[in-house]
Design a protein around this motif. Structure first.
Motif, PDB file in Angstrom:
ATOM      1  N   ARG A 129      -5.630   4.488   1.735  1.00 41.65           N
ATOM      2  CA  ARG A 129      -4.869   3.234   1.713  1.00 41.65           C
ATOM      3  C   ARG A 129      -4.608   2.718   3.126  1.00 41.65           C
ATOM      4  NH1 ARG A 129      -3.467   1.591  -3.099  1.00 41.65           N
ATOM      5  NH2 ARG A 129      -3.512   3.043  -4.873  1.00 41.65           N
ATOM      6  N   ALA A 156       2.171   1.732  -3.417  1.00 39.94           N
ATOM      7  CA  ALA A 156       1.075   2.210  -4.256  1.00 39.94           C
ATOM      8  C   ALA A 156       0.809   3.692  -4.001  1.00 39.94           C
ATOM      9  CB  ALA A 156      -0.184   1.395  -3.981  1.00 39.94           C
ATOM     10  N   GLN A 182       0.823  -1.212   0.000  1.00 45.75           N
ATOM     11  CA  GLN A 182       0.000   0.000   0.000  1.00 45.75           C
ATOM     12  C   GLN A 182       0.860   1.266   0.000  1.00 45.75           C
ATOM     13  OE1 GLN A 182      -3.153   0.414  -0.419  1.00 45.75           O
ATOM     14  NE2 GLN A 182      -3.832  -1.713  -0.327  1.00 45.75           N
TER      15      GLN A 182
END
Length: 648
Positions: free
Chosen positions: A531, A444, A441
């Protein structure tokens, strides 16, 4: 009761049954312990008795013979029929295949699934022995036809209510729940035991018609035993219960002497020969069981509400723990906490340590020019900075997740409804997959940040060339700007980190402008929050999945209560109509007209039945305790034990 009222009652009971069956009582709550029993017994009462009886008022009256181990139930049934249809003794191989004795012409009422639809049938000839059953074999009914039984009346020898086998105790309770009338057998030595009276109290709640057979009564103890039993029945609200006495006697070929069972045989024969009396028993028991079902359903509804509230409470504890964890992470990513240690060192590598420190000491504008030049002129070591930011974020998220797991686990462990769900699960710590999920995450999110930079730069011609030379560097600056506040730092860190954030801010403003930088920072932080919450939601789902599997969130007592009101209204109409008619149910309702009555063994040989007035008159403390009442009782007993026909 006419067909219309039959149909209304059947419909409302069917709805109630469905609503109760839908109730899940999976959470271990104090109210669930009793409600689970109520729910099971309620469903049995509806399936095994109420629905079959409402559909077939003309069906034979079912007398279930129940009692404790060794009370003599099977011996009594055998003695009444005149042949050993039910194996007697403490160890009975057919305990889980109880015997139902009926008149041959009544077989079709019992060979189908009209009553006890969940039990298979085994049909045998009169007096045939049951095959041995292995332990654990499924339960069923063994049907035995006998001409001794009056048409319209059947006897069912139930398992012992205090059997050492739990399945047998449950079956005994189920069979008693399917009875129109209980013939409860106990002994002179054990009639005051606690276990029988628990069931007798249940009979009182259901208003089930009841007769007690007091077995093995010694001639010298008849007065105190019979009167004491009458007193106990009255104290438990069983004023209408009939007492039938069987004297102590030695069985011959497994059968009691005919005179010994004469009182029971006479009473059953009289009932079997009177269709109106049978109809009255059936109607009274049916009404009582219906009212008892409504009470039990109300308890199940209340327990269902408790389940839903407990489910909500457990979910709220998990939600609060992981919401606080998310807030903790977001505070750490906005108060300057991350602008220290390795992140600070790597940022200095990007801008040049010496000139960075001097920039803090000199004018911010000159440092900003240097930063822009650094981004345009050479490729800075942004990957090391991104890695440092990733490590810092990962540590913050993992710490927050661990605290949330510990907190949620503590709440569930201290809650009876949650403690049972933790068995065999390691929920006190985060899952082993969390570290990898957090790393994914964070990577990302860093990609999100670079995408935001590219998106913003693509619309600004004046800075397009600068962005093309240093997207990674500007992205790193944006990550630093996201952590802009200095609330988490002290001392020298405040000055250094504050300068770091300010310089990153100035660099971004030089490229994109003030308003664009504010928008970029906000959007980058929002995506980080999304996230973080997503990865924490996965952790909290380990808890809530346990509740989802139980379905307790959908449990509600409202639907059950609505069905209870409908059944109550229908039952009120039935009882009101009967009261308006001013008569007991007609003989036609009971089916048999009394023809082909059969002849129970001992019928006609027993003395007159003991009436309540006789027993109460013989009770200590009454005016006739030593007079007429006692003398009548003793005279009656001499006729039973000695066959003294001259006794009066």
């Amino acid at each position: 009761m006419d067909d219309r009222r039959h149909g209304e009652t059947l419909d409302t009971l069917g709805v109630l049954r469905s609503r109760v069956a839908d109730v899940r009582l999976a959470l271990d709550l104090p109210s669930a312990v009793r409600a689970r029993v109520d729910r099971a017994q309620l469903l049995d009462q509806i399936d095994d008795y109420l629905l079959p009886r409402l559909r077939s008022d003309a069906a034979p009256l079912l007398v279930v013979v129940g009692g404790s181990t060794g009370a003599g139930k099977s011996t009594l049934v055998n003695s009444l029929v005149g042949v050993q249809v039910s194996p007697a003794g403490v160890l009975r191989p057919t305990t889980r295949w109880p015997v139902l004795v009926h008149h041959p012409l009544d077989e079709r009422w019992f060979s189908t699934d009209r009553i006890l639809p969940g039990l298979p049938r085994l049909t045998e000839g009169d007096g045939a022995a049951a095959p041995d059953r292995e332990p654990g074999a499924r339960t069923g009914l063994r049907l035995v036809a006998s001409d001794a039984l009056p048409l319209g009346l059947a006897l069912l020898d139930a398992p012992d209510i205090d059997s050492i086998v739990e399945e047998n105790r449950a079956l005994a309770t189920q069979l008693l729940g399917a009875a129109d009338l209980w013939l409860f057998v106990t002994t002179a030595a054990r009639y005051a035991d606690a276990v029988p009276w628990e069931l007798l109290e249940a009979a009182q709640r259901r208003r089930v018609h009841l007769a007690l057979v007091l077995d093995r009564v010694d001639a010298g103890a008849v007065t105190p035993v019979a009167t004491h039993l009458r007193q106990m029945l009255d104290a438990h609200g069983l004023h209408d219960a009939t007492i039938l006495l069987v004297p102590e006697s030695v069985p011959v070929a497994g059968l009691l002497p005919e005179r010994s069972v004469g009182a029971v045989a006479d009473w059953l024969t009289a009932l079997g020969g009177d269709p109106a009396a049978r109809a009255t028993v059936i109607a009274g028991t049916r009404d009582g069981v219906t009212r008892d079902v409504l009470v039990r359903a109300g308890a199940v509804a209340a327990a269902a509400d408790d389940q839903r509230h407990a489910d909500a409470r457990l979910r709220a504890a998990v939600t609060a723990a992981y919401a606080d964890a998310a807030d903790q992470v977001l505070r750490a990513t906005s108060d300057g906490t991350l602008l220290r240690g390795e992140v600070l060192a790597r940022w200095q590598d990007v801008v040049g340590t010496g000139e960075f420190i001097r920039a803090v000491e000199q004018k911010v504008s000159r440092a900003r020019d240097r930063l822009v030049a650094a981004v345009r002129g050479r490729r800075a070591p942004e990957p090391a900075l991104a890695t440092a930011i990733g490590h810092g974020l990962e540590a913050v998220v993992l710490d927050a997740a661990e605290e949330a797991a510990e907190r949620a686990h503590a709440v569930w462990r201290n809650d009876p409804s949650g403690a049972g769900l933790l068995h065999g699960l390691d929920l006190s710590r985060s899952s082993s997959e969390l570290r990898g999920q957090v790393a994914d995450q964070i990577r990302a999110w860093q990609s999100d940040v670079l995408a935001l930079v590219e998106e913003e730069g693509a619309g600004k011609r004046s800075t397009a060339r600068a962005v093309s030379y240093g997207v990674n560097g500007i992205g790193a600056a944006l990550m630093v700007a996201v952590f802009a506040s200095t609330g988490g730092l002290t001392g020298a860190e405040v000055g250094i980190a504050g300068g770091t954030a300010l310089l990153a801010q100035r660099l971004l403003e030089a490229v994109f402008g003030d308003e664009a930088v504010r928008q970029l920072t906000r959007r980058a932080h929002e995506r980080l929050a999304e996230r973080v919450r997503a990865v924490l939601a996965g952790q909290s789902a380990r808890y809530t999945a346990q509740l989802d599997a139980l379905g307790t969130a959908e449990v509600s007592g409202d639907a059950v209560r609505a069905a209870v009101r409908d059944v109550a209204a229908s039952q009120d109409a039935v009882e009101s109509a009967r009261a308006t008619d001013g008569a007991a149910p007609s003989a036609d309702d009971a089916g048999s007209s009394g023809a082909s009555q059969g002849h129970l063994r001992g019928a006609g040989l027993g003395p007159a039945l003991i009436d309540d007035a006789t027993l109460r008159a013989a009770a200590p403390g009454t005016a006739q305790a030593e007079g007429t009442g006692t003398n009548r009782l003793r005279a009656w007993w001499r006729k039973v034990v000695r066959g003294d026909e001259s006794a009066t």
